[in-house]
Scaffold this motif. Sequence first.
Motif, PDB file in Angstrom:
ATOM      1  N   PRO A  88       0.801  -1.231   0.000  1.00  0.00           N
ATOM      2  CA  PRO A  88       0.000   0.000   0.000  1.00  0.00           C
ATOM      3  C   PRO A  88       0.830   1.275   0.000  1.00  0.00           C
ATOM      4  O   PRO A  88       0.618   2.170   0.803  1.00  0.00           O
ATOM      5  N   PHE A  89       1.827   1.346  -0.856  1.00  0.00           N
ATOM      6  CA  PHE A  89       2.596   2.586  -1.009  1.00  0.00           C
ATOM      7  C   PHE A  89       3.238   2.603  -2.402  1.00  0.00           C
ATOM      8  O   PHE A  89       3.134   1.641  -3.155  1.00  0.00           O
ATOM      9  N   GLY A  90       3.884   3.717  -2.698  1.00  0.00           N
ATOM     10  CA  GLY A  90       4.541   3.832  -4.006  1.00  0.00           C
ATOM     11  C   GLY A  90       3.561   4.093  -5.135  1.00  0.00           C
ATOM     12  O   GLY A  90       3.839   3.788  -6.295  1.00  0.00           O
ATOM     13  N   GLU A  91       2.404   4.650  -4.779  1.00  0.00           N
ATOM     14  CA  GLU A  91       1.402   4.887  -5.821  1.00  0.00           C
ATOM     15  C   GLU A  91       1.830   6.021  -6.749  1.00  0.00           C
ATOM     16  O   GLU A  91       2.213   7.100  -6.298  1.00  0.00           O
ATOM     17  N   CYS A  92       1.780   5.750  -8.013  1.00  0.00           N
ATOM     18  CA  CYS A  92       2.026   6.759  -9.031  1.00  0.00           C
ATOM     19  C   CYS A  92       1.439   6.206 -10.332  1.00  0.00           C
ATOM     20  O   CYS A  92       0.705   5.215 -10.301  1.00  0.00           O
TER      21      CYS A  92
END
Length: 200
Positions: A88-92
């Motif tokens: 749940p991280f590194g969204e792009c």
Amino acid sequence: MITVALTKGRLFKDFIKYINEQGLSQYTEALEDEGRSLYTEINNIRFIFAKGKDVPLYVESGVADLGIAGLDILVEDPADVLNVSALPFGECRLAIAGPPGIQKIEKVATSFTEISFRYFTEQKQDVEILHLHGSVELAPILGLSDAIVDIVQTGTTLKENGLIEYDKIMDIQARLIANKQTFYTKEEEIYNFIKQLGVF
Ligand code: PRP
């Protein structure tokens, strides 16, 4: 001992923030202290700091048991690894961008040549793809290309360079990958670490 391949790019900051939120400050303090060192060991876990694009190879070869890499990297250059879970991280996103008012895209600069080739082929657009290794925003500014295919996260880089986003090609987030053999032979250690990460 298990080995986890991380990257010291944007994903590293997101990873640190995430594991802090999970209450794993014993890792964050040690990881953040590492300066330019390329590996460190904490609680019987060896963390190695690789280039993002190299993380899948370290995991595929078994040098690392686990790795954290962006979906962009895994799609651009698929490796023979277990795709354990989205994180749940590194969204792009990977997007097409360029100067305002482009009429026709004939040349695209990108470090994601495979994804771009597939995308424009599917769109039935005949586009020349130029491979750059970074700072791709320069290409349309200097007339090397009409547009770029690149990662957009906050949109700041595009904005500061007078470029706008046209189309999104894909959403991206961090993914946890594992070596196909050691995921089973080191099952307990791996499971304990993954559990701490809050993945399962
Ligand atoms: C990526 C990408 C853009 C920038 C976009 O580069 O290539 O230049 O981030 O982020 P933003 O929308 O938040 O401004 P990165 O900093 O990861 O370095 P790279 O050039 O090595 O890919």
